[in-house]
Design a protein around this motif. Structure first.
Motif, PDB file in Angstrom:
ATOM      1  N   UNK A 297       0.819  -1.212   0.000  1.00 54.53           N
ATOM      2  CA  UNK A 297       0.000   0.000   0.000  1.00 54.53           C
ATOM      3  C   UNK A 297       0.850   1.257   0.000  1.00 54.53           C
TER       4      UNK A 297
ATOM      5  N   UNK B  63      -1.127   9.137  -2.843  1.00 50.97           N
ATOM      6  CA  UNK B  63      -2.352   9.756  -2.332  1.00 50.97           C
ATOM      7  C   UNK B  63      -2.005  10.971  -1.479  1.00 50.97           C
TER       8      UNK B  63
ATOM      9  N   UNK C 246     -21.812  14.697  -3.675  1.00 57.25           N
ATOM     10  CA  UNK C 246     -20.377  14.991  -3.755  1.00 57.25           C
ATOM     11  C   UNK C 246     -19.949  15.303  -5.183  1.00 57.25           C
TER      12      UNK C 246
ATOM     13  N   UNK D 136     -18.738  19.414  -6.663  1.00 57.01           N
ATOM     14  CA  UNK D 136     -17.410  19.804  -7.141  1.00 57.01           C
ATOM     15  C   UNK D 136     -17.337  19.894  -8.652  1.00 57.01           C
TER      16      UNK D 136
ATOM     17  N   UNK E  97     -14.276  23.616   0.071  1.00 56.27           N
ATOM     18  CA  UNK E  97     -13.949  22.303   0.628  1.00 56.27           C
ATOM     19  C   UNK E  97     -14.567  22.144   2.013  1.00 56.27           C
TER      20      UNK E  97
ATOM     21  N   UNK F 208     -18.162  21.337   1.606  1.00 52.91           N
ATOM     22  CA  UNK F 208     -18.335  19.947   1.184  1.00 52.91           C
ATOM     23  C   UNK F 208     -18.177  19.019   2.377  1.00 52.91           C
TER      24      UNK F 208
ATOM     25  N   UNK G 105      -2.151   2.126   8.702  1.00 54.17           N
ATOM     26  CA  UNK G 105      -1.806   2.767   7.433  1.00 54.17           C
ATOM     27  C   UNK G 105      -2.935   2.566   6.423  1.00 54.17           C
ATOM     28  N   UNK G 106      -3.509   1.355   6.454  1.00 48.78           N
ATOM     29  CA  UNK G 106      -4.586   1.066   5.513  1.00 48.78           C
ATOM     30  C   UNK G 106      -5.828   1.906   5.784  1.00 48.78           C
TER      31      UNK G 106
ATOM     32  N   UNK H  41      -5.172   5.414   4.581  1.00 48.94           N
ATOM     33  CA  UNK H  41      -5.248   5.493   3.121  1.00 48.94           C
ATOM     34  C   UNK H  41      -6.691   5.412   2.647  1.00 48.94           C
TER      35      UNK H  41
ATOM     36  N   UNK I  30      -8.170   8.717   3.025  1.00 50.72           N
ATOM     37  CA  UNK I  30      -7.673   9.658   2.016  1.00 50.72           C
ATOM     38  C   UNK I  30      -8.396   9.442   0.690  1.00 50.72           C
ATOM     39  N   UNK I  31      -8.698   8.170   0.398  1.00 58.04           N
ATOM     40  CA  UNK I  31      -9.420   7.879  -0.845  1.00 58.04           C
ATOM     41  C   UNK I  31     -10.800   8.524  -0.805  1.00 58.04           C
TER      42      UNK I  31
ATOM     43  N   UNK J 242     -10.515  12.308  -1.333  1.00 62.23           N
ATOM     44  CA  UNK J 242     -10.351  12.817  -2.700  1.00 62.23           C
ATOM     45  C   UNK J 242     -11.692  13.073  -3.358  1.00 62.23           C
ATOM     46  N   UNK J 243     -12.710  12.352  -2.908  1.00 66.04           N
ATOM     47  CA  UNK J 243     -14.022  12.538  -3.520  1.00 66.04           C
ATOM     48  C   UNK J 243     -14.599  13.927  -3.228  1.00 66.04           C
ATOM     49  N   UNK J 244     -14.001  14.609  -2.255  1.00 65.01           N
ATOM     50  CA  UNK J 244     -14.520  15.943  -1.913  1.00 65.01           C
ATOM     51  C   UNK J 244     -13.752  17.051  -2.615  1.00 65.01           C
ATOM     52  N   UNK J 245     -12.612  16.723  -3.234  1.00 63.63           N
ATOM     53  CA  UNK J 245     -11.772  17.771  -3.808  1.00 63.63           C
ATOM     54  C   UNK J 245     -12.216  18.081  -5.228  1.00 63.63           C
TER      55      UNK J 245
ATOM     56  N   UNK K 141      -6.383   7.163  -9.598  1.00 64.19           N
ATOM     57  CA  UNK K 141      -5.884   6.233  -8.585  1.00 64.19           C
ATOM     58  C   UNK K 141      -6.935   5.893  -7.517  1.00 64.19           C
ATOM     59  N   UNK K 142      -7.537   6.902  -6.873  1.00 62.02           N
ATOM     60  CA  UNK K 142      -8.554   6.561  -5.864  1.00 62.02           C
ATOM     61  C   UNK K 142      -9.688   5.721  -6.449  1.00 62.02           C
TER      62      UNK K 142
END
Lengths: 300, 274
Positions: free
Chosen positions: A28, A35, A232, A236, A281, A284, B100-101, B104, B107-108, B111-114, B148-149
């Motif tokens: 990962x 990421x 969502x 955006x 942001x 959101x 860590x998982x 991550x 974080x994935x 990204x849906x909010x950015x 990637x996400x």
């Protein structure tokens, strides 16, 4: 394959737990780093920029401006107008996409010959590149020669009339986005056990009653996630509005992501643009948080 | 609805609804092959004096070939960069629950909010500093930010569908983690990998916003930017623009048809499970 190398040394009859942990981290880590680079780094940089008066072109060190960018936006009626527009657009698109998605999903869930082909075709608006779709709509909505005015026999300035433009961009976005709802709702409908309908039939329930008491509750697990995704994705969205109206006329369609872009890349005010981006942001995030508290918790 | 008559009735309604919703797609096609009579008071719903002149015109007037190649480079590069990373991460997320998982995973979701317009600012600044600005390679890296996400998310669903007992059996037989993934899991998840690769390809192919912001010289434009440039001209040649739109649309539509089934199950698998 690249992935094989980090753990090739750990040969053993049975993999130990620590080897498993190392494997999971090694697998990962590359993605986690990327990421971080594409999510956390940009947010932090943007936050930093939002506290400065950085212009776009010169990369000389910008001077610190404190929270003045935020103060300027929050006291600017244009910002509140943009936020209001964003909310109308988001809810309009979400409701519209859901409604058309539900109608098409119900229709395509019935049994009829050629169903598979129509199920594929209904997804076409989704598969069309956004730019190509918007260019086509531009032409269709042309005031003088567009096919829409011609078919309706109307004289509507779809994208030039400020009272109309917001509804136009909402409509086009619904058209582009409804297949996502169709797909998810179709899967939801197929997950409802047939026996429930047979039982309802045996009890003499009408079609409408079956819909209210079997279908709608049966869709509940997919609904909460689908509506979240629709909100969502709409909140955006930028390309459709940017290409259809450019945020105009007279800011009538300038949702927050469009303001952010125009501020940065048209007026070249990076600091100010970063502040409005961060505010968007934050909204959101707030909506996501409230929504997940209200609707997603029970299933977790 | 079990009667043949009822089924035909549903078919008719479904055809009407699906075709009405696809009218813009139809219109794009018709207008791209319509001759000179586009500007008439009542546009004809069928192609009038059809010709391929518009296609020839845009190929002569615009560097469509160059844009096409650029788009292809960006889309293939994005897939090549994001898929190995996504496969490893998705497998790890599917099988192990470490801290860590979970970070991550968050974080994935994050990204849906950015929005692209928010991401474009720091990426632009970074690329100006590092010299990635106006380079196709930079665009590939930027596109990975959203392929990637999505790829991890959908692939995780495919990995979840493979029983864990298979991993354990492979381990007991003396496989390393790497061998287990390569020999046992990968073959099973290959259709999913292909589907997700194609989906990432389509996303990168269609992408407009980063391409518009991060690449400036016309020689490095991708098709989406080239296509949008038609609108900025003084007199819009609509049939030319529709012809360009058709050319731009064909590759993703063809690919979409191939992966449609996998994509639907992959996306909804993720959506249903949350």
């Amino acid at each position: 394959m690249r992935k094989a190398s980090p753990n090739a040394a750990t040969t053993g009859m049975i993999c130990s737990n620590s080897a498993m942990t190392r494997a999971s981290a090694a697998l990962i880590l590359p993605a986690a780093i990327i990421m971080g680079a594409v999510v956390i780094y940009p947010i932090l940089t943007t936050m930093g920029l939002s506290l400065t008066d950085a212009p776009l072109i010169s990369l000389s060190p910008p001077s610190f401006a404190g929270l003045s960018n935020y103060a300027n936006w929050l006291s600017n009626p244009d910002f509140w107008h943009s936020l209001w527009i964003t909310l109308i657009y988001t809810f309009g698109v979400t409701i519209g996409s859901y409604a058309i998605g539900l109608i098409t999903a119900l229709l395509l869930n019935m049994e009829f010959p050629g169903r598979a082909i129509l199920r594929g075709l209904v997804l076409l608006p989704w598969a069309i590149p956004e730019v190509a779709a918007v260019m086509t709509w531009n032409w269709m909505l042309d005031y003088q020669f567009g096919v829409v005015n011609s078919l309706l026999g109307s004289q509507v300035g779809w994208v030039t009339d400020s009272a109309m433009a917001l509804w136009t961009v909402t409509m086009v976005t619904i058209w582009k986005q409804f297949p996502l709802a169709t797909v998810v709702l179709l899967a939801g409908l197929q997950a409802i056990p047939r026996e429930l309908y047979e039982a309802a039939n045996a009890d003499g329930a009408s079609r409408l009653q079956q819909f209210i008491h079997v279908t709608l509750p049966g869709l509940k697990p997919v609904n909460s996630v689908l509506v979240m995704l629709l909100i969502l994705y709409t909140f955006k969205r930028i390309s459709i509005i940017y290409l259809l109206t450019g945020g105009g006329p007279a800011r009538a369609t300038e949702i927050l992501p469009v303001s952010t872009y125009l501020e940065a890349f048209k007026y070249f005010r990076l600091g100010s643009a970063s502040a409005i981006g961060i505010l968007a942001l934050a909204f959101t995030f707030l909506i996501t948080l409230v929504y997940s508290r209200l609707f997603l918790r029970e299933e977790a | 609805m079990r009667t043949p008559k009822g089924r035909i009735a549903v078919l008719v309604v479904a055809i009407i609804v699906v075709f009405a919703l696809n009218f813009p797609v139809y219109w794009m096609l018709v207008q791209s092959i319509t001759g000179e009579s586009m500007f008439s008071e009542r546009p004809s719903l069928l192609p009038r004096d059809p010709s391929l002149k518009a296609f020839r015109r845009i190929c002569e007037a615009k560097p469509i070939g160059q844009w096409f190649i650029n788009t292809l480079i960006v889309a293939v590069g994005t897939v090549a960069l994001s898929m190995p990373l996504a496969a490893g991460a998705a497998f790890s997320l599917s099988r192990y629950k470490t801290r860590l998982n979970s970070i991550t995973g968050l974080a994935i979701l994050g990204t849906q909010m950015l929005s692209a317009s928010l991401l474009a600012i720091p990426i632009y600044v970074l690329f100006r500093r590092t010299g990635l600005h106006d380079k196709l390679g930079g665009l590939i890296v930027a596109n990975t930010a959203f392929t990637l996400p999505m790829s991890i998310w959908v692939l995780k669903g495919f990995f979840d569908g493979i029983p864990k007992e298979l991993d354990q059996a492979a381990m007991i037989d003396g496989c390393t983690v790497g061998q287990m993934i390569y020999r046992v899991i990968m073959p099973l998840v290959l259709p999913g990998m292909v589907a997700v690769s194609i989906f990432a390809f389509i996303l990168a192919w269609d992408e407009f916003f980063f391409a518009r912001t991060l690449v400036s010289s016309q020689a490095n434009w991708v098709l989406s930017v080239g296509l949008s440039s038609f609108r900025e001209e003084f007199t819009i040649e609509w049939s030319d623009m529709m012809a360009a739109a058709v050319l731009f649309t064909i590759p993703p539509i063809v690919l979409f048809m191939f992966i449609q089934k996998h994509l639907v199950s992959g996306l909804t698998g993720g959506a249903v499970k949350g």
